[in-house]
Design a protein around this motif. Structure first.
Motif, PDB file in Angstrom:
ATOM      1  N   ALA A   1      35.687  43.069  44.682  1.00 50.05           N
ATOM      2  CA  ALA A   1      34.480  42.236  44.756  1.00 50.05           C
ATOM      3  C   ALA A   1      33.226  43.084  44.913  1.00 50.05           C
ATOM      4  CB  ALA A   1      34.603  41.252  45.920  1.00 50.05           C
ATOM      5  N   VAL A   2      33.296  44.115  45.739  1.00 51.42           N
ATOM      6  CA  VAL A   2      32.137  44.984  45.954  1.00 51.42           C
ATOM      7  C   VAL A   2      31.819  45.768  44.678  1.00 51.42           C
ATOM      8  CG1 VAL A   2      31.264  46.975  47.232  1.00 51.42           C
ATOM      9  CG2 VAL A   2      32.475  45.154  48.440  1.00 51.42           C
ATOM     10  N   LYS A   3      32.833  46.368  44.074  1.00 51.96           N
ATOM     11  CA  LYS A   3      32.576  47.150  42.858  1.00 51.96           C
ATOM     12  C   LYS A   3      32.088  46.261  41.709  1.00 51.96           C
ATOM     13  CE  LYS A   3      34.379  51.606  43.374  1.00 51.96           C
ATOM     14  NZ  LYS A   3      34.843  52.809  42.660  1.00 51.96           N
TER      15      LYS A   3
ATOM     16  N   THR B   1      39.123  35.249  39.965  1.00 47.74           N
ATOM     17  CA  THR B   1      40.048  35.903  40.864  1.00 47.74           C
ATOM     18  C   THR B   1      39.778  37.400  40.883  1.00 47.74           C
ATOM     19  OG1 THR B   1      41.712  36.353  39.169  1.00 47.74           O
ATOM     20  CG2 THR B   1      41.796  34.175  40.245  1.00 47.74           C
ATOM     21  N   ALA B   2      40.365  38.060  41.875  1.00 48.84           N
ATOM     22  CA  ALA B   2      40.203  39.503  41.970  1.00 48.84           C
ATOM     23  C   ALA B   2      40.771  40.189  40.733  1.00 48.84           C
ATOM     24  CB  ALA B   2      40.876  40.017  43.232  1.00 48.84           C
ATOM     25  N   THR B   3      41.881  39.676  40.222  1.00 47.85           N
ATOM     26  CA  THR B   3      42.477  40.271  39.021  1.00 47.85           C
ATOM     27  C   THR B   3      41.545  40.143  37.821  1.00 47.85           C
ATOM     28  OG1 THR B   3      44.734  39.849  39.798  1.00 47.85           O
ATOM     29  CG2 THR B   3      44.435  40.173  37.433  1.00 47.85           C
ATOM     30  N   GLN B   4      40.883  38.995  37.699  1.00 45.22           N
ATOM     31  CA  GLN B   4      39.925  38.811  36.603  1.00 45.22           C
ATOM     32  C   GLN B   4      38.751  39.775  36.746  1.00 45.22           C
ATOM     33  OE1 GLN B   4      39.183  34.643  37.176  1.00 45.22           O
ATOM     34  NE2 GLN B   4      40.656  34.012  35.614  1.00 45.22           N
ATOM     35  N   MET B   5      38.230  39.887  37.973  1.00 45.93           N
ATOM     36  CA  MET B   5      37.113  40.807  38.197  1.00 45.93           C
ATOM     37  C   MET B   5      37.538  42.247  37.961  1.00 45.93           C
ATOM     38  SD  MET B   5      34.893  39.271  41.385  1.00 45.93           S
ATOM     39  CE  MET B   5      36.268  39.000  42.513  1.00 45.93           C
ATOM     40  N   LEU B   6      38.767  42.591  38.361  1.00 44.59           N
ATOM     41  CA  LEU B   6      39.267  43.943  38.146  1.00 44.59           C
ATOM     42  C   LEU B   6      39.279  44.280  36.655  1.00 44.59           C
ATOM     43  CD1 LEU B   6      40.607  46.549  39.180  1.00 44.59           C
ATOM     44  CD2 LEU B   6      42.804  45.336  39.112  1.00 44.59           C
TER      45      LEU B   6
END
Length: 219
Positions: free
Chosen positions: A189-191, A42-47
């Motif tokens: 996602a990009v970062k 998820t975005a939170t995990q990637m963050l």
């Protein structure tokens, strides 16, 4: 030319139901039920996996260090590719996009003249420089500036693109609040893919934007 596919296509369908095509105007948008395009999780995990650091200085920065737009055919370039992908009823002169209908997800405005549409870098070039791209070579910077595989390039209203400038989500957010979940997810996602750092203020703003996003709780 590339065609619209995957999560971005679902988002476009949801937005199309809420927009009226034609001359430039403003309408309310509905948040699309989609997950951001990323490297998994998820975005939170990637963050949580992004490096938090102070922004690097702008010393040595130039947009010319991020060569764009790349040619994609005779008289065509990445800008034409994005215009065709993000628009409807596209009209061509040769392979150049000269007409169509575009919906700016940032502010809900619609356009029929491609000259009124900007191609926005989700993570601006100057922001990328401050968060790690200053250490890349120019070839990698060009890959970043022309990235069609991540949610990095979008056809949006010129006014929203210029209001955004090189600001991160702690400094600027799309006027269309219903797009904040998607915007934050795409930024992360990009970062995450390009292994770019974020500031503590940027991380806090992204976490706040992602809180309560329906797709964040889905497997």
């Amino acid at each position: 030319m590339r065609t619209r596919s995957g999560p971005r296509a679902l988002g476009a369908l949801a937005l199309a139901a809420a927009l009226t095509l034609g001359a430039a105007g403003c309408v309310e948008l509905v948040e699309p039920e989609v997950t951001p395009s990323g490297d998994g999780g998820t975005a939170t995990q990637m963050l949580s996996e992004l490096t938090v650091a102070e922004a690097n200085p702008m010393r040595g920065y130039s947009r010319n260090r991020f060569s764009h737009w790349r040619k994609t055919g005779q008289n065509c370039d990445v800008r034409d590719t994005v215009l065709e992908r993000d628009g409807k009823d596209i009209q061509h002169s040769g392979c150049n996009v000269v007409g169509g209908n575009w919906e700016s997800v940032y502010d809900g405005r619609t356009f029929t003249d491609p000259s009124s549409v900007d191609i926005d870098h989700m993570v601006p070039l100057a922001n990328a420089w401050r968060s790690g791209a200053d250490e890349w070579d120019d070839s990698k910077r060009s890959d970043f500036a022309n990235d069609l595989d991540r949610p990095q390039l979008f056809a949006v209203s010129a006014s929203s693109n210029r209001a955004k400038g090189d600001q991160d989500p702690s400094q600027w957010k799309p006027p269309n609040r219903s797009y904040w979940c998607q915007y934050a997810g795409d930024w992360v996602a990009v970062k995450h893919h390009w292994k770019l750092a974020i500031t503590s203020a940027e991380k806090a703003a992204l976490a706040d934007m992602l809180e309560g996003c329906t797709w964040e709780s889905k497997p």
